[in-house]
Write a protein that holds these residues in place. Sequence first.
Motif, PDB file in Angstrom:
ATOM      1  N   PHE A  10     -10.776   2.548  -4.551  1.00  0.00           N
ATOM      2  CA  PHE A  10     -10.124   3.628  -3.793  1.00  0.00           C
ATOM      3  C   PHE A  10      -9.865   3.186  -2.351  1.00  0.00           C
ATOM      4  N   HIS A  11     -10.868   2.590  -1.736  1.00  0.00           N
ATOM      5  CA  HIS A  11     -10.701   2.183  -0.338  1.00  0.00           C
ATOM      6  C   HIS A  11      -9.647   1.083  -0.198  1.00  0.00           C
ATOM      7  N   LEU A  12      -9.704   0.092  -1.086  1.00  0.00           N
ATOM      8  CA  LEU A  12      -8.746  -1.014  -0.959  1.00  0.00           C
ATOM      9  C   LEU A  12      -7.311  -0.535  -1.198  1.00  0.00           C
ATOM     10  N   ARG A  13      -7.198   0.470  -2.072  1.00  0.00           N
ATOM     11  CA  ARG A  13      -5.856   0.976  -2.370  1.00  0.00           C
ATOM     12  C   ARG A  13      -5.347   1.888  -1.241  1.00  0.00           C
ATOM     13  N   TYR A  14      -6.170   2.855  -0.851  1.00  0.00           N
ATOM     14  CA  TYR A  14      -5.673   3.849   0.103  1.00  0.00           C
ATOM     15  C   TYR A  14      -6.096   3.570   1.549  1.00  0.00           C
ATOM     16  N   GLY A  15      -7.190   2.863   1.737  1.00  0.00           N
ATOM     17  CA  GLY A  15      -7.616   2.524   3.087  1.00  0.00           C
ATOM     18  C   GLY A  15      -6.944   1.252   3.580  1.00  0.00           C
ATOM     19  N   GLU A  16      -6.848   0.270   2.677  1.00  0.00           N
ATOM     20  CA  GLU A  16      -6.243  -1.010   3.057  1.00  0.00           C
ATOM     21  C   GLU A  16      -4.787  -1.105   2.624  1.00  0.00           C
ATOM     22  N   ASP A  17      -4.345  -0.180   1.767  1.00  0.00           N
ATOM     23  CA  ASP A  17      -2.960  -0.136   1.292  1.00  0.00           C
ATOM     24  C   ASP A  17      -2.581  -1.438   0.560  1.00  0.00           C
ATOM     25  N   LEU A  18      -3.486  -1.905  -0.267  1.00  0.00           N
ATOM     26  CA  LEU A  18      -3.230  -3.152  -1.002  1.00  0.00           C
ATOM     27  C   LEU A  18      -2.671  -2.856  -2.389  1.00  0.00           C
ATOM     28  N   SER A  19      -1.952  -3.829  -2.929  1.00  0.00           N
ATOM     29  CA  SER A  19      -1.417  -3.672  -4.284  1.00  0.00           C
ATOM     30  C   SER A  19      -2.522  -3.951  -5.311  1.00  0.00           C
ATOM     31  N   ILE A  20      -2.239  -3.603  -6.542  1.00  0.00           N
ATOM     32  CA  ILE A  20      -3.224  -3.836  -7.611  1.00  0.00           C
ATOM     33  C   ILE A  20      -3.534  -5.325  -7.733  1.00  0.00           C
ATOM     34  N   ASP A  21      -2.510  -6.163  -7.596  1.00  0.00           N
ATOM     35  CA  ASP A  21      -2.754  -7.612  -7.712  1.00  0.00           C
ATOM     36  C   ASP A  21      -3.662  -8.117  -6.591  1.00  0.00           C
ATOM     37  N   GLU A  22      -3.427  -7.621  -5.380  1.00  0.00           N
ATOM     38  CA  GLU A  22      -4.281  -8.046  -4.261  1.00  0.00           C
ATOM     39  C   GLU A  22      -5.719  -7.554  -4.468  1.00  0.00           C
ATOM     40  N   ILE A  23      -5.865  -6.319  -4.917  1.00  0.00           N
ATOM     41  CA  ILE A  23      -7.205  -5.781  -5.170  1.00  0.00           C
ATOM     42  C   ILE A  23      -7.886  -6.570  -6.285  1.00  0.00           C
ATOM     43  N   SER A  24      -7.097  -6.948  -7.261  1.00  0.00           N
ATOM     44  CA  SER A  24      -7.642  -7.710  -8.391  1.00  0.00           C
ATOM     45  C   SER A  24      -8.269  -9.012  -7.918  1.00  0.00           C
ATOM     46  N   ARG A  25      -7.615  -9.658  -6.973  1.00  0.00           N
ATOM     47  CA  ARG A  25      -8.162 -10.932  -6.458  1.00  0.00           C
ATOM     48  C   ARG A  25      -9.421 -10.693  -5.618  1.00  0.00           C
ATOM     49  N   ILE A  26      -9.456  -9.589  -4.912  1.00  0.00           N
ATOM     50  CA  ILE A  26     -10.627  -9.306  -4.068  1.00  0.00           C
ATOM     51  C   ILE A  26     -11.837  -8.908  -4.902  1.00  0.00           C
ATOM     52  N   LEU A  27     -11.620  -8.034  -5.887  1.00  0.00           N
ATOM     53  CA  LEU A  27     -12.747  -7.533  -6.680  1.00  0.00           C
ATOM     54  C   LEU A  27     -13.011  -8.391  -7.913  1.00  0.00           C
ATOM     55  N   ASP A  28     -12.135  -9.369  -8.159  1.00  0.00           N
ATOM     56  CA  ASP A  28     -12.296 -10.263  -9.306  1.00  0.00           C
ATOM     57  C   ASP A  28     -12.318  -9.462 -10.615  1.00  0.00           C
ATOM     58  N   ARG A  29     -11.360  -8.553 -10.728  1.00  0.00           N
ATOM     59  CA  ARG A  29     -11.244  -7.777 -11.971  1.00  0.00           C
ATOM     60  C   ARG A  29      -9.797  -7.826 -12.444  1.00  0.00           C
ATOM     61  N   ARG A  30      -9.602  -7.577 -13.746  1.00  0.00           N
ATOM     62  CA  ARG A  30      -8.254  -7.672 -14.309  1.00  0.00           C
ATOM     63  C   ARG A  30      -7.361  -6.572 -13.740  1.00  0.00           C
ATOM     64  N   PRO A  31      -6.099  -6.916 -13.410  1.00  0.00           N
ATOM     65  CA  PRO A  31      -5.191  -5.912 -12.850  1.00  0.00           C
ATOM     66  C   PRO A  31      -5.007  -4.719 -13.779  1.00  0.00           C
ATOM     67  N   GLY A  32      -4.941  -4.969 -15.087  1.00  0.00           N
ATOM     68  CA  GLY A  32      -4.734  -3.879 -16.042  1.00  0.00           C
ATOM     69  C   GLY A  32      -5.869  -2.862 -15.980  1.00  0.00           C
ATOM     70  N   ALA A  33      -7.087  -3.374 -15.939  1.00  0.00           N
ATOM     71  CA  ALA A  33      -8.253  -2.480 -15.886  1.00  0.00           C
ATOM     72  C   ALA A  33      -8.250  -1.680 -14.584  1.00  0.00           C
ATOM     73  N   LEU A  34      -7.860  -2.330 -13.503  1.00  0.00           N
ATOM     74  CA  LEU A  34      -7.818  -1.637 -12.208  1.00  0.00           C
ATOM     75  C   LEU A  34      -6.740  -0.556 -12.197  1.00  0.00           C
ATOM     76  N   ALA A  35      -5.586  -0.869 -12.807  1.00  0.00           N
ATOM     77  CA  ALA A  35      -4.494   0.116 -12.837  1.00  0.00           C
ATOM     78  C   ALA A  35      -4.928   1.363 -13.601  1.00  0.00           C
ATOM     79  N   VAL A  36      -5.636   1.161 -14.701  1.00  0.00           N
ATOM     80  CA  VAL A  36      -6.107   2.312 -15.490  1.00  0.00           C
ATOM     81  C   VAL A  36      -7.124   3.123 -14.687  1.00  0.00           C
ATOM     82  N   ALA A  37      -8.062   2.407 -14.036  1.00  0.00           N
ATOM     83  CA  ALA A  37      -9.089   3.101 -13.249  1.00  0.00           C
ATOM     84  C   ALA A  37      -8.444   3.880 -12.103  1.00  0.00           C
ATOM     85  N   LEU A  38      -7.460   3.280 -11.472  1.00  0.00           N
ATOM     86  CA  LEU A  38      -6.799   3.956 -10.351  1.00  0.00           C
ATOM     87  C   LEU A  38      -6.037   5.190 -10.825  1.00  0.00           C
ATOM     88  N   HIS A  39      -5.391   5.069 -11.977  1.00  0.00           N
ATOM     89  CA  HIS A  39      -4.658   6.219 -12.534  1.00  0.00           C
ATOM     90  C   HIS A  39      -5.615   7.384 -12.787  1.00  0.00           C
TER      91      HIS A  39
END
Lengths: 217, 218
Positions: free
Chosen positions: B170-199
């Motif tokens: 939540f913070h990386l998306r709305y606080g840092e305004d990062l894309s799913i791909d950028e968040i994926s690299r920071i948290l070391d998680r798959r972009p697909g899983a992050l997109a579902v969690a964010l939705h």
Amino acid sequence: MKPCPEIQLRLNDLLDAGESKLPVAVRAHLDACPECRAWWEQTRETENVLRESTSADAERKAPASLEGRIRAALEREAVVASERNSKTGSRRRWLAAVAATLVVAAGIATAVFLSRSGSPGRDSTPLRAPIVDEYPETVHPGGGKTTDVAQGTDAFPAVAAPPSLAALPSWGDLILAAAPVEDARQDLRWLTRAVVSNAESAARAFAPADAPPSRTN
Amino acid sequence: MVESVNTLGRVDTAVVPAGDSPEARAVSGEIGVSDIELLRRARGGDRDAFGVLVLRYQDAVYAAAWAILKSREDAEDAAQESFLRAWRGLDRFDPTRPFRPWILRIVANVALTVRSRRRIHVELDETLDVSDDRAGGDLPAAAAAANRRELLDAVGRMTAELSPENAALFHLRYGEDLSIDEISRILDRRPGALAVALHRIRERFRRALFGPGNGVEP
């Protein structure tokens, strides 16, 4: 409200794009489907509220004291690293002295072993070989000859005695030399000289004596 | 306030120490120096250069830590630990790469580790179960929100209920305004899983904001 699943999936990927950048087919669907249109507008507004809530949160600002804390921690880190390097350096010097001592000890042990058991593989000529034809022989007129062993000269050539082992550094000297002292480099220089000296002594001790020329009848 | 453009093209702001302190002089001489140059100097042991990076990124690092830990004291500790880890790891970091994602990755790891330890501690105590992600169940304040400020405060209280992993996302998306791909690299998680969690997170907030009885108009 139940938006169409396929459109919802596509819109999730398009949230960062503006309305004008939506594909024509998606825009046409939003115009025709009030539920999807309402969901889309609510979702975009939710995004705005969530962004705004994070930026408006004063608690997310770092306190003024944080930078000073971090600088102080970096200073401490530098001091600790310096002390660690110092300890590592003295430990390395001590280990070098111990290693040098072990090398010297191994060299001396080898020299002692070789001095007591000969030097296999170097020269098979015995150090003391009796030379039989040094003994006087008497040829009798009737044939035959006798050898007077009692009057023979000492057929054993003189061999120089090996240098006394007492001249070499004792184990106690070596252990004392390996102990950590103020300047381990001095110890290392001393130990190096000891190694060279021992090696030279060992070489002199093991040099084979010259065998006398053999004579044949 | 000092503004500088970092390697991501993002404008960073930093509070310059006041007065004629050594820190103030060090920072005033470094305004406009790129992150790359500061990182090169810091790799050579220049603590002042690293101090300027601390000033530039301390808000971002602290905010990420606070978003996950929800405690001022813990967030300060996590931020300090993150910068120390970055300092120790400078030899392994390529200074031509952007510093911001790297330090965010470090602080996310530090804060999530602290939070997981805290969770174990709490579960052992059996005093409070914080493992359930209860965010988004209801937003009663939204219905009665007389103004935007109250609404935002109510959203802030809801985000405090997010699980640590979702709080980081939540913070990386709305606080840092990062894309799913950028968040994926920071948290070391798959972009697909992050997109579902964010939705799922966004849907909870949407229902809380616009559900029956919550009359927020878009």
